[in-house]
Motif scaffolding. Structure first.
Motif, PDB file in Angstrom:
ATOM      1  N   UNK A  16       0.933  -1.187   0.071  1.00  0.00           N
ATOM      2  CA  UNK A  16       0.169   0.079   0.028  1.00  0.00           C
ATOM      3  C   UNK A  16       0.912   1.202   0.044  1.00  0.00           C
ATOM      4  N   UNK A  17       1.227   1.853  -1.211  1.00  0.00           N
ATOM      5  CA  UNK A  17       2.237   2.897  -1.456  1.00  0.00           C
ATOM      6  C   UNK A  17       1.834   4.061  -0.511  1.00  0.00           C
ATOM      7  N   UNK A  18       0.572   4.470  -0.256  1.00  0.00           N
ATOM      8  CA  UNK A  18       0.322   5.564   0.573  1.00  0.00           C
ATOM      9  C   UNK A  18      -1.030   5.103   1.675  1.00  0.00           C
ATOM     10  N   UNK A  19      -0.727   5.433   2.767  1.00  0.00           N
ATOM     11  CA  UNK A  19      -1.612   5.020   4.013  1.00  0.00           C
ATOM     12  C   UNK A  19      -1.687   6.673   4.952  1.00  0.00           C
ATOM     13  N   UNK A  40      -9.575   8.100   6.936  1.00  0.00           N
ATOM     14  CA  UNK A  40      -8.508   7.266   6.442  1.00  0.00           C
ATOM     15  C   UNK A  40      -8.692   7.183   4.872  1.00  0.00           C
ATOM     16  N   UNK A  41      -7.408   7.017   4.545  1.00  0.00           N
ATOM     17  CA  UNK A  41      -7.089   6.607   2.933  1.00  0.00           C
ATOM     18  C   UNK A  41      -5.933   5.913   2.728  1.00  0.00           C
ATOM     19  N   UNK A  42      -5.856   5.039   1.814  1.00  0.00           N
ATOM     20  CA  UNK A  42      -5.041   4.053   1.419  1.00  0.00           C
ATOM     21  C   UNK A  42      -5.137   3.761  -0.122  1.00  0.00           C
ATOM     22  N   UNK A  43      -3.979   3.527  -0.842  1.00  0.00           N
ATOM     23  CA  UNK A  43      -4.025   3.249  -2.181  1.00  0.00           C
ATOM     24  C   UNK A  43      -4.249   1.910  -1.934  1.00  0.00           C
ATOM     25  N   UNK A  76      -8.681   2.808  -4.571  1.00  0.00           N
ATOM     26  CA  UNK A  76      -8.239   3.322  -3.314  1.00  0.00           C
ATOM     27  C   UNK A  76      -9.326   3.330  -2.567  1.00  0.00           C
ATOM     28  N   UNK A  77      -8.973   3.320  -1.240  1.00  0.00           N
ATOM     29  CA  UNK A  77      -9.816   3.106   0.081  1.00  0.00           C
ATOM     30  C   UNK A  77      -9.980   4.559   0.852  1.00  0.00           C
ATOM     31  N   UNK A  78     -11.245   4.983   0.950  1.00  0.00           N
ATOM     32  CA  UNK A  78     -11.411   6.365   1.480  1.00  0.00           C
ATOM     33  C   UNK A  78     -12.725   6.126   2.464  1.00  0.00           C
ATOM     34  N   UNK A  79     -12.374   6.606   3.642  1.00  0.00           N
ATOM     35  CA  UNK A  79     -13.396   6.590   4.591  1.00  0.00           C
ATOM     36  C   UNK A  79     -13.406   7.604   5.467  1.00  0.00           C
ATOM     37  N   UNK A  80     -14.510   8.115   6.106  1.00  0.00           N
ATOM     38  CA  UNK A  80     -14.741   9.209   7.230  1.00  0.00           C
ATOM     39  C   UNK A  80     -15.679   8.430   8.167  1.00  0.00           C
TER      40      UNK A  80
END
Length: 140
Positions: A16-19, A40-43, A76-80
């Motif tokens: 996961x290049x970016x977390x 939260x954000x993750x590639x 990509x994963x994005x969550x609030x």
């Protein structure tokens, strides 16, 4: 990472290049409410693309044709998430009550890639939708 066979370097299956995780919390004075937000954000994780299939009539099944190892990624994963809570002191009993709303934006985050039985199309398995959770914790 190398696959141990002396071959070329490639992405790890768990790369996961970016977390990024960011949390902001605040206690509202006077009412003693704790409010917080978590972003939260993750590639997406790498996967090996299936670009077609060959039909095996003898076995009545399709055999996938693979692209480059870990050549594509799950989106990509994005969550609030939001949380509100309050602590009550009742003599020797301490009671924590909270309401947490996971995935406030109701984002349909892709968890995994799935293919049609003949590999002619692909889609994604989505994670949980918006999810309210009521919490209650007591201590003596």
């Amino acid at each position: 990472a190398a696959d141990g066979t002396g071959g070329a370097w490639r992405l790890s299956d768990y790369d996961q290049t970016h977390v990024l995780t960011a949390v902001v919390a605040y206690r509202i004075p006077g009412v003693e409410l704790d409010v917080s937000l978590r972003f939260r954000y993750a590639t997406g994780s790498p996967r090996t693309n299936v670009w077609g299939a060959i039909y095996d009539a003898a076995a009545d099944r399709y055999t996938p044709r693979f692209g480059a190892h870990n050549g594509i990624r799950v989106p990509d994963f994005v969550q609030l998430d939001a949380r509100i809570g309050r602590r009550f002191e009742l003599g020797p009993l301490r009671l924590d009550v909270s309401l947490e709303v996971l995935n406030v934006w109701n984002q349909a985050n892709a968890e995994e890639i799935v293919y049609a039985p003949d590999y002619s199309s692909r889609g994604y398995v989505a994670g949980l939708p918006i999810l309210p959770v009521l919490g209650l914790r007591g201590e003596l």
